[in-house]
Design a protein around this motif. Structure first.
Motif, PDB file in Angstrom:
ATOM      1  N   GLN A 228      37.756  36.266  39.952  1.00  0.00           N
ATOM      2  CA  GLN A 228      38.497  37.428  39.449  1.00  0.00           C
ATOM      3  C   GLN A 228      38.988  37.152  38.030  1.00  0.00           C
ATOM      4  O   GLN A 228      40.147  37.397  37.678  1.00  0.00           O
ATOM      5  CB  GLN A 228      39.659  37.780  40.389  1.00  0.00           C
TER       6      GLN A 228
ATOM      7  N   SER B 231      32.034  42.114  45.971  1.00  0.00           N
ATOM      8  CA  SER B 231      33.432  41.906  46.343  1.00  0.00           C
ATOM      9  C   SER B 231      34.078  43.258  46.643  1.00  0.00           C
ATOM     10  O   SER B 231      33.992  44.191  45.837  1.00  0.00           O
ATOM     11  CB  SER B 231      34.187  41.218  45.213  1.00  0.00           C
TER      12      SER B 231
ATOM     13  N   ASP C 266      37.543  45.484  48.771  1.00  0.00           N
ATOM     14  CA  ASP C 266      38.986  45.392  48.962  1.00  0.00           C
ATOM     15  C   ASP C 266      39.408  45.123  50.395  1.00  0.00           C
ATOM     16  O   ASP C 266      40.534  44.711  50.652  1.00  0.00           O
ATOM     17  CB  ASP C 266      39.656  46.676  48.468  1.00  0.00           C
ATOM     18  N   LYS C 267      38.519  45.381  51.372  1.00  0.00           N
ATOM     19  CA  LYS C 267      38.889  45.213  52.771  1.00  0.00           C
ATOM     20  C   LYS C 267      37.643  44.964  53.590  1.00  0.00           C
ATOM     21  O   LYS C 267      36.521  45.204  53.118  1.00  0.00           O
ATOM     22  CB  LYS C 267      39.611  46.461  53.291  1.00  0.00           C
TER      23      LYS C 267
ATOM     24  N   GLN D  18      39.070  36.605  49.418  1.00  0.00           N
ATOM     25  CA  GLN D  18      38.317  37.711  48.843  1.00  0.00           C
ATOM     26  C   GLN D  18      37.174  38.088  49.788  1.00  0.00           C
ATOM     27  O   GLN D  18      36.334  37.262  50.115  1.00  0.00           O
ATOM     28  CB  GLN D  18      37.741  37.319  47.481  1.00  0.00           C
TER      29      GLN D  18
ATOM     30  N   GLN E   7      36.158  49.960  48.670  1.00  0.00           N
ATOM     31  CA  GLN E   7      36.347  50.051  47.228  1.00  0.00           C
ATOM     32  C   GLN E   7      35.960  48.726  46.593  1.00  0.00           C
ATOM     33  O   GLN E   7      36.100  47.665  47.213  1.00  0.00           O
ATOM     34  CB  GLN E   7      37.816  50.370  46.900  1.00  0.00           C
ATOM     35  N   TRP E   8      35.496  48.783  45.354  1.00  0.00           N
ATOM     36  CA  TRP E   8      35.233  47.555  44.605  1.00  0.00           C
ATOM     37  C   TRP E   8      36.544  46.785  44.442  1.00  0.00           C
ATOM     38  O   TRP E   8      37.545  47.348  43.991  1.00  0.00           O
ATOM     39  CB  TRP E   8      34.675  47.870  43.227  1.00  0.00           C
ATOM     40  N   ALA E   9      36.555  45.506  44.789  1.00  0.00           N
ATOM     41  CA  ALA E   9      37.802  44.731  44.741  1.00  0.00           C
ATOM     42  C   ALA E   9      38.274  44.489  43.312  1.00  0.00           C
ATOM     43  O   ALA E   9      39.479  44.358  43.079  1.00  0.00           O
ATOM     44  CB  ALA E   9      37.605  43.390  45.451  1.00  0.00           C
ATOM     45  N   GLU E  10      37.357  44.415  42.374  1.00  0.00           N
ATOM     46  CA  GLU E  10      37.737  44.043  41.015  1.00  0.00           C
ATOM     47  C   GLU E  10      37.427  45.159  40.017  1.00  0.00           C
ATOM     48  O   GLU E  10      37.271  44.891  38.822  1.00  0.00           O
ATOM     49  CB  GLU E  10      37.011  42.768  40.580  1.00  0.00           C
TER      50      GLU E  10
END
Length: 238
Positions: free
Chosen positions: A55, A111, A113-114, A130, A231-234
């Protein structure tokens, strides 16, 4: 500067190398920002053979204006378009004495979000809290990766070896590579240069033999949403 000429090369081969994206002063400024960062957090991985920051753009946002200079922005807009956003970022420092290598593989996970059951997404992994998952093929085909090189990189300090055109063959298991028909290319990149790579491109990296560092900022981009509710984590607009 005209970078659009690299677009057919990326489409055909799955990669391209562009030199002189950063001046020597810009390169040193980026290095200084990284070296001045507190590395005690969970997203920092330190060992004798590797220093990595997951990240990266979230952990070191002050590096963003240095990384996204006018040349890099032109590369992205001319080769890919204006609507892409960051979806993943990692910083690698492969020290001069490093003896690890990475066998041929494709980058098959994103990566998120969940962790939740979504058709077409799986298998799942977790690294340093992650979540990562293999998405449908069209998501992977849409992603492109920029590898920003802060050191001269060649075969002696872990330059990527790739199989040109392999990105266009879907999921390609490395144990099935037919070297009678495939070729291998070595991606030498000078300090301040850039390698563009499609994540489905088969790639590997050898051991360091010349005691020179290989510091790389790896950033992935997409302009596709993931299946709801993922959702995209980053995700970040640069």
């Amino acid at each position: 500067m005209q970078y659009a000429a690299y677009k057919p090369e990326v489409a055909s081969n799955g990669f391209a190398v562009i030199e002189n994206i950063y001046s020597e002063d810009e390169r040193l400024q980026i290095i200084n920002v990284i070296e001045g960062t507190d590395t005690s957090g969970d997203t920092f991985r330190k060992s004798e053979n590797l220093f990595a920051i997951r990240q990266f753009v979230k952990e070191i946002p002050q590096a963003l204006p240095l990384i996204f200079n006018e040349k890099l922005r032109q590369v992205i807009s001319q080769v890919f378009g204006e609507d892409y956003f960051i979806v993943k970022s990692i910083y690698f420092d492969k020290p001069g004495g490093s003896n690890w290598f990475v066998a041929y593989h494709q980058d098959l996970t994103v990566s998120v979000d969940k962790k939740t059951d979504v058709d077409g997404y799986g298998p799942w992994t977790v690294k340093q809290n992650q979540f990562a998952v293999q998405p449908p093929l069209h998501i992977l085909e849409n992603i492109f990766t920029l590898r920003l090189h802060l050191d001269d990189t060649d075969i002696n300090n872990g330059a990527l070896k790739v199989v040109p055109g392999s990105h266009a063959k879907g999921i390609y298991r490395p144990e099935t590579i037919d070297w009678q028909t495939e070729t291998e290319a070595i991606c030498n990149v000078p300090a301040g240069g850039l390698m563009i790579m499609k994540p489905l491109l088969l790639h590997s990296s050898g051991r360091t033999t010349n005691n020179n560092n290989r510091r790389v900022i790896h950033i992935e981009f997409s302009n596709h949403p993931l299946a709801t509710p993922l959702q995209w984590a980053e995700k970040m607009i640069y």
